[in-house]
Design an enzyme around this catalytic site. Sequence first.
Site, PDB file in Angstrom:
ATOM      1  N   ASP A 103      60.135  72.642  33.117  1.00  0.00           N
ATOM      2  CA  ASP A 103      60.973  73.020  34.256  1.00  0.00           C
ATOM      3  C   ASP A 103      62.426  73.170  33.806  1.00  0.00           C
ATOM      4  O   ASP A 103      62.829  72.620  32.776  1.00  0.00           O
ATOM      5  CB  ASP A 103      60.892  71.950  35.347  1.00  0.00           C
ATOM      6  CG  ASP A 103      59.482  71.823  35.899  1.00  0.00           C
ATOM      7  OD1 ASP A 103      58.723  72.802  35.808  1.00  0.00           O
ATOM      8  OD2 ASP A 103      59.161  70.744  36.413  1.00  0.00           O
TER       9      ASP A 103
HETATM   10  N1  URA Z   1      55.630  68.169  34.444  1.00  0.00           N
HETATM   11  C1  URA Z   1      56.618  68.567  35.284  1.00  0.00           C
HETATM   12  O1  URA Z   1      56.612  68.250  36.469  1.00  0.00           O
HETATM   13  N2  URA Z   1      57.605  69.310  34.772  1.00  0.00           N
HETATM   14  C2  URA Z   1      57.690  69.646  33.464  1.00  0.00           C
HETATM   15  O2  URA Z   1      58.641  70.318  33.046  1.00  0.00           O
HETATM   16  C3  URA Z   1      56.652  69.220  32.604  1.00  0.00           C
HETATM   17  C4  URA Z   1      55.631  68.480  33.121  1.00  0.00           C
END
Ligand code: URA
Length: 235
Positions: A103
């Site tokens: 993310d």
């Molecule tokens: N899980 C998430 O919620 N975000 C990420 O970036 C990676 C794993």
Amino acid sequence: MERLDKIISNRSGISRKDAKSAISGGKVSVNGNIIRSSDFKVGENDEIFLEGSKISGKAHLYIVLNKPKGYVSATEDPQQKTVLELVPPELFRNGIFPAGRLDKDTTGLMIITDDGDFAHRILAPKKHVPKKYAVTIDLPVTDKMETGFKNGIELSDGICKSAKLLKTGEYTCEVTLSEGRYHQIKRMFGCFGAKVTELHRLSMGGFSLPEDLPEGKCRELTEEELALIEGKVKK
Ligand code: URA
């Protein structure tokens, strides 16, 4: 062995037409000799220079990035900064992409490559390459969370594979996943009413984010590190 114009185009990102005119214009050397014919055949170990810059001889490129916050895991985005913008020109090659998504506000280990088969091998849930994250949440970490993660949390897109949660502090833990769904860790903690406030990927397979790689920086992976990611060797 491959044609010189094809290799140059694949590995430097210029078009085949531009590669041909660079070659006929005397801007390309192979092992120190100017080569003017586009169908000249070159192999893995030949040293190719285009206008004085060395073109990597390797068939594929594998980069480790220490991802900072604020970058999206995409090859292009009309509004936001992408992780590819952090790849310096001397490492950049046409066709590279982030192998798996983090993310925008997640930090840590990210692999960037132009090898689709490799990306599939490290991302496909069936291949069981574990990904470990350091997580901070806004509520105390509980045994119930640990058991829930182990037994498989039910999300809107189905039950998650068993995940390991290791408590490291009142609000912190390490979570190891063997799949990578959209916002998976955030949604898993969401099932317990908890919000993830910090998320950082520590490792993929047997390979940990190098401690000497500053945030926002990247470098090429070694053969041994690639094997560690795929679990082909143990550290
Ligand atoms: N899980 C998430 O919620 N975000 C990420 O970036 C990676 C794993």
